[in-house]
Design a protein around this motif. Structure first.
Motif, PDB file in Angstrom:
ATOM      1  N   ALA A  20       9.928 -20.197  -4.706  1.00 37.53           N
ATOM      2  CA  ALA A  20       9.427 -20.828  -3.488  1.00 37.53           C
ATOM      3  C   ALA A  20       7.905 -20.776  -3.467  1.00 37.53           C
ATOM      4  O   ALA A  20       7.276 -20.058  -4.245  1.00 37.53           O
ATOM      5  CB  ALA A  20      10.002 -20.133  -2.253  1.00 37.53           C
ATOM      6  N   MET A  21       7.318 -21.532  -2.554  1.00 35.85           N
ATOM      7  CA  MET A  21       5.874 -21.549  -2.387  1.00 35.85           C
ATOM      8  C   MET A  21       5.556 -21.704  -0.903  1.00 35.85           C
ATOM      9  O   MET A  21       6.247 -22.438  -0.180  1.00 35.85           O
ATOM     10  CB  MET A  21       5.246 -22.704  -3.173  1.00 35.85           C
ATOM     11  N   PRO A  22       4.555 -20.988  -0.393  1.00 38.43           N
ATOM     12  CA  PRO A  22       4.185 -21.130   1.016  1.00 38.43           C
ATOM     13  C   PRO A  22       3.700 -22.549   1.299  1.00 38.43           C
ATOM     14  O   PRO A  22       2.991 -23.142   0.486  1.00 38.43           O
ATOM     15  CB  PRO A  22       3.048 -20.115   1.189  1.00 38.43           C
ATOM     16  N   TYR A  23       4.090 -23.077   2.431  1.00 40.56           N
ATOM     17  CA  TYR A  23       3.618 -24.412   2.832  1.00 40.56           C
ATOM     18  C   TYR A  23       2.749 -24.320   4.084  1.00 40.56           C
ATOM     19  O   TYR A  23       1.546 -24.541   4.026  1.00 40.56           O
ATOM     20  CB  TYR A  23       4.804 -25.345   3.044  1.00 40.56           C
ATOM     21  N   VAL A  24       3.350 -23.976   5.209  1.00 38.43           N
ATOM     22  CA  VAL A  24       2.573 -23.935   6.440  1.00 38.43           C
ATOM     23  C   VAL A  24       3.141 -22.870   7.384  1.00 38.43           C
ATOM     24  O   VAL A  24       4.352 -22.673   7.455  1.00 38.43           O
ATOM     25  CB  VAL A  24       2.555 -25.321   7.125  1.00 38.43           C
ATOM     26  N   SER A  25       2.251 -22.190   8.079  1.00 41.72           N
ATOM     27  CA  SER A  25       2.658 -21.137   9.008  1.00 41.72           C
ATOM     28  C   SER A  25       3.324 -21.720  10.244  1.00 41.72           C
ATOM     29  O   SER A  25       2.978 -22.814  10.708  1.00 41.72           O
ATOM     30  CB  SER A  25       1.430 -20.319   9.434  1.00 41.72           C
ATOM     31  N   GLY A  26       4.262 -20.949  10.792  1.00 36.93           N
ATOM     32  CA  GLY A  26       4.864 -21.319  12.072  1.00 36.93           C
ATOM     33  C   GLY A  26       4.002 -20.955  13.258  1.00 36.93           C
ATOM     34  O   GLY A  26       4.302 -21.345  14.391  1.00 36.93           O
ATOM     35  N   LEU A  27       2.904 -20.201  13.018  1.00 38.18           N
ATOM     36  CA  LEU A  27       1.924 -19.857  14.058  1.00 38.18           C
ATOM     37  C   LEU A  27       2.584 -19.291  15.311  1.00 38.18           C
ATOM     38  O   LEU A  27       2.239 -19.649  16.439  1.00 38.18           O
ATOM     39  CB  LEU A  27       1.088 -21.083  14.434  1.00 38.18           C
ATOM     40  N   LEU A  28       3.520 -18.374  15.120  1.00 35.12           N
ATOM     41  CA  LEU A  28       4.223 -17.823  16.276  1.00 35.12           C
ATOM     42  C   LEU A  28       3.248 -17.166  17.246  1.00 35.12           C
ATOM     43  O   LEU A  28       2.384 -16.383  16.844  1.00 35.12           O
ATOM     44  CB  LEU A  28       5.253 -16.787  15.823  1.00 35.12           C
ATOM     45  N   PRO A  29       3.383 -17.459  18.533  1.00 35.87           N
ATOM     46  CA  PRO A  29       2.508 -16.833  19.530  1.00 35.87           C
ATOM     47  C   PRO A  29       2.772 -15.333  19.631  1.00 35.87           C
ATOM     48  O   PRO A  29       3.746 -14.809  19.074  1.00 35.87           O
ATOM     49  CB  PRO A  29       2.895 -17.543  20.837  1.00 35.87           C
ATOM     50  N   ALA A  52      12.217  -8.764  21.875  1.00 36.73           N
ATOM     51  CA  ALA A  52      10.857  -9.275  21.688  1.00 36.73           C
ATOM     52  C   ALA A  52      10.937 -10.597  20.942  1.00 36.73           C
ATOM     53  O   ALA A  52      11.533 -10.681  19.868  1.00 36.73           O
ATOM     54  CB  ALA A  52      10.024  -8.270  20.892  1.00 36.73           C
ATOM     55  N   PHE A  53      10.328 -11.625  21.537  1.00 36.96           N
ATOM     56  CA  PHE A  53      10.268 -12.948  20.928  1.00 36.96           C
ATOM     57  C   PHE A  53       8.915 -13.572  21.241  1.00 36.96           C
ATOM     58  O   PHE A  53       8.235 -13.156  22.189  1.00 36.96           O
ATOM     59  CB  PHE A  53      11.363 -13.868  21.485  1.00 36.96           C
ATOM     60  N   PRO A  54       8.531 -14.583  20.468  1.00 37.16           N
ATOM     61  CA  PRO A  54       7.309 -15.311  20.809  1.00 37.16           C
ATOM     62  C   PRO A  54       7.402 -15.851  22.235  1.00 37.16           C
ATOM     63  O   PRO A  54       8.397 -16.458  22.606  1.00 37.16           O
ATOM     64  CB  PRO A  54       7.260 -16.444  19.779  1.00 37.16           C
ATOM     65  N   PHE A  55       6.375 -15.604  22.982  1.00 37.05           N
ATOM     66  CA  PHE A  55       6.367 -15.919  24.406  1.00 37.05           C
ATOM     67  C   PHE A  55       5.804 -17.321  24.637  1.00 37.05           C
ATOM     68  O   PHE A  55       4.753 -17.644  24.074  1.00 37.05           O
ATOM     69  CB  PHE A  55       5.483 -14.880  25.112  1.00 37.05           C
ATOM     70  N   ALA A 112       1.690  -7.896  24.708  1.00 38.18           N
ATOM     71  CA  ALA A 112       1.103  -8.532  23.516  1.00 38.18           C
ATOM     72  C   ALA A 112       1.027  -7.582  22.325  1.00 38.18           C
ATOM     73  O   ALA A 112      -0.044  -7.335  21.777  1.00 38.18           O
ATOM     74  CB  ALA A 112      -0.295  -9.063  23.850  1.00 38.18           C
ATOM     75  N   PRO A 113       2.162  -7.072  21.891  1.00 38.10           N
ATOM     76  CA  PRO A 113       2.140  -6.070  20.829  1.00 38.10           C
ATOM     77  C   PRO A 113       1.950  -6.629  19.423  1.00 38.10           C
ATOM     78  O   PRO A 113       1.728  -5.888  18.476  1.00 38.10           O
ATOM     79  CB  PRO A 113       3.513  -5.410  20.957  1.00 38.10           C
ATOM     80  N   GLY A 114       2.059  -7.931  19.284  1.00 40.84           N
ATOM     81  CA  GLY A 114       1.924  -8.516  17.947  1.00 40.84           C
ATOM     82  C   GLY A 114       2.802  -9.735  17.814  1.00 40.84           C
ATOM     83  O   GLY A 114       3.327 -10.269  18.797  1.00 40.84           O
ATOM     84  N   THR A 115       2.979 -10.176  16.594  1.00 38.58           N
ATOM     85  CA  THR A 115       3.773 -11.373  16.344  1.00 38.58           C
ATOM     86  C   THR A 115       4.485 -11.188  15.004  1.00 38.58           C
ATOM     87  O   THR A 115       4.720 -10.055  14.580  1.00 38.58           O
ATOM     88  CB  THR A 115       2.862 -12.627  16.364  1.00 38.58           C
ATOM     89  N   SER A 116       4.838 -12.257  14.350  1.00 36.00           N
ATOM     90  CA  SER A 116       5.462 -12.186  13.023  1.00 36.00           C
ATOM     91  C   SER A 116       5.204 -13.521  12.342  1.00 36.00           C
ATOM     92  O   SER A 116       4.426 -14.325  12.835  1.00 36.00           O
ATOM     93  CB  SER A 116       6.962 -11.887  13.136  1.00 36.00           C
ATOM     94  N   GLN A 123       1.275 -25.875  17.838  1.00 38.36           N
ATOM     95  CA  GLN A 123       0.590 -25.129  18.890  1.00 38.36           C
ATOM     96  C   GLN A 123       0.641 -25.871  20.226  1.00 38.36           C
ATOM     97  O   GLN A 123       0.774 -25.252  21.284  1.00 38.36           O
ATOM     98  CB  GLN A 123      -0.853 -24.838  18.483  1.00 38.36           C
ATOM     99  N   GLU A 124       0.535 -27.182  20.191  1.00 36.10           N
ATOM    100  CA  GLU A 124       0.647 -27.959  21.422  1.00 36.10           C
ATOM    101  C   GLU A 124       2.046 -27.825  22.021  1.00 36.10           C
ATOM    102  O   GLU A 124       2.199 -27.773  23.254  1.00 36.10           O
ATOM    103  CB  GLU A 124       0.319 -29.423  21.147  1.00 36.10           C
ATOM    104  N   ALA A 125       3.057 -27.755  21.162  1.00 37.78           N
ATOM    105  CA  ALA A 125       4.433 -27.602  21.646  1.00 37.78           C
ATOM    106  C   ALA A 125       4.623 -26.238  22.297  1.00 37.78           C
ATOM    107  O   ALA A 125       5.293 -26.125  23.337  1.00 37.78           O
ATOM    108  CB  ALA A 125       5.419 -27.786  20.494  1.00 37.78           C
ATOM    109  N   TYR A 126       4.042 -25.189  21.707  1.00 38.48           N
ATOM    110  CA  TYR A 126       4.114 -23.862  22.328  1.00 38.48           C
ATOM    111  C   TYR A 126       3.457 -23.874  23.709  1.00 38.48           C
ATOM    112  O   TYR A 126       3.994 -23.336  24.680  1.00 38.48           O
ATOM    113  CB  TYR A 126       3.405 -22.818  21.462  1.00 38.48           C
ATOM    114  N   ALA A 127       2.262 -24.466  23.797  1.00 39.30           N
ATOM    115  CA  ALA A 127       1.523 -24.505  25.059  1.00 39.30           C
ATOM    116  C   ALA A 127       2.308 -25.263  26.131  1.00 39.30           C
ATOM    117  O   ALA A 127       2.335 -24.853  27.302  1.00 39.30           O
ATOM    118  CB  ALA A 127       0.158 -25.148  24.847  1.00 39.30           C
TER     119      ALA A 127
END
Length: 346
Positions: A144-153, A213-216, A237-241, A275-279
């Motif tokens: 596999a190869m990294p493509y793009v981050s999910g940018l979890l909040p 705990a989940f992305p908020f 806000a303890p962190g993300t993944s 990121q716009e979808a999260y917001a």
């Protein structure tokens, strides 16, 4: 032939040519169909990838088709890397803490209190880290190869029962939290659970977990945690993944160069849409949380204590536990270095 026909025919020919040109592919190439494995339902995390699939199809006039298969149709959340190694599909979403032994360097993203709270900084850091040799090497073991981050909040926690108004109240609480975030909660006396997202709501119903705990806020709604919960933390806000997107390396390298360039040129767009979808989800969900759930807000002193207890100690333990596998200190330092670059305007 009269003068009118002499004038009209060239105009019609020109119009026909322009119409054909307008429908022509921006990127020429062969017909290709890619399958992407994903668990759960379409949601903010997948919004950018869905947009990418649409743009790739449009740019190639339908020759390059990418379809995301949801609900674990192609593979379970914990087995997506195995599926890529077996060439069962061409891409997948992966969550690093579902299989820490398979992607040990990726677990850096789940360490608590990393400098990723600002969305712009987060985006820059993760984009750079996806090119880090240790992160790339983790994926190469699975073809596999990294493509793009999910940018979890940043994560927050929803739960049932008595709200944890004080840090001591977390003692004995069964909390669904993976990776270093789970380790941070253990420092408060909580019992770490690492259930797949899709199983967490059922675990609440069965009384098997007390909090998650989940992305908020989007993930709590997507996986129906908010339907089960009675309270939520608003500023822990303890962190993300890292629930990011990776490609099958063989499939990617088999693509013609123009298709590879097309895919790589979509990454900024994917992150922006995500990121716009999260917001948008936060704008919709937060008022609902505040209306229906008890809000838990910690003081600056409580947060400082949490960071002291569960920050540096968890970092040090992770580096020590992984120093014989890869340059764990270097990976950890890279996150902070890239964050400083982002804050300084690159």
């Amino acid at each position: 032939m009269n003068l009118r026909n002499l004038l009209v025919k060239p105009v019609l020919l020109a119009a026909t040519f322009l119409a054909g040109a307008a429908g022509a592919a921006e990127v020429d190439g062969p017909k290709v169909f890619w399958k992407i494995s994903m668990w759960g339902n379409p949601r903010a995390l997948s919004a950018g990838m869905e947009e990418m699939a649409a743009k790739v199809s449009e740019a190639t006039d339908g020759n390059f088709q990418i379809k995301i298969f949801y609900g674990g149709q192609l593979s379970g959340a914990r087995e997506n890397l195995d599926g890529l190694k077996l060439n069962a599909f061409e891409g997948a979403a992966i969550c690093n803490f579902y299989h820490p032994g398979k992607n040990p360097a990726w677990m850096v993203f789940s360490l608590p209190f990393l400098p990723l709270g600002d969305p712009a900084v987060d985006r820059y850091v993760r984009s750079k880290m996806f090119e880090h040799p240790a992160i790339v090497a983790d994926m190469e073991r699975w073809n596999a190869m990294p493509y793009v981050s999910g940018l979890l909040p940043q994560y927050e926690i929803l739960g049932k029962g008595t709200p944890p108004a004080n840090l001591e109240d977390w003692s004995g609480m069964r909390v669904r939290a993976g990776g270093g975030l789970g380790s941070a909660m253990e420092k408060l006396g909580a019992v770490k659970q690492t259930l797949p997202a899709g199983e967490t709501s059922t675990a609440f119903q069965r009384g098997a977990v007390d909090a998650a705990a989940f992305p908020f806020t989007y993930a709590h709604v997507s996986f129906k945690i908010s339907d089960e919960a009675e309270w939520f933390t608003s500023n822990l806000a303890p962190g993300t993944s890292e629930c990011g997107w990776v490609f099958n390396k063989t499939a990617y390298e088999s693509l013609p160069a123009q298709y590879q360039d097309l895919l790589m040129g979509q990454r900024d767009m994917i992150m922006q849409v995500t990121q716009e979808a999260y917001a948008a989800q936060d704008e919709k969900n937060l008022p609902m949380f505040e209306e229906t759930l008890t809000k838990v807000t910690y003081s600056d002193e409580q947060l400082a204590t949490f960071r002291e207890v569960a920050g540096q100690p968890v970092w040090d333990e992770w580096i020590a536990a992984n120093s014989d596998k890869f340059d764990a200190q270097g990976v950890f330092d890279a996150v902070w270095s890239y964050a400083k670059e982002a804050e300084a305007g690159n």
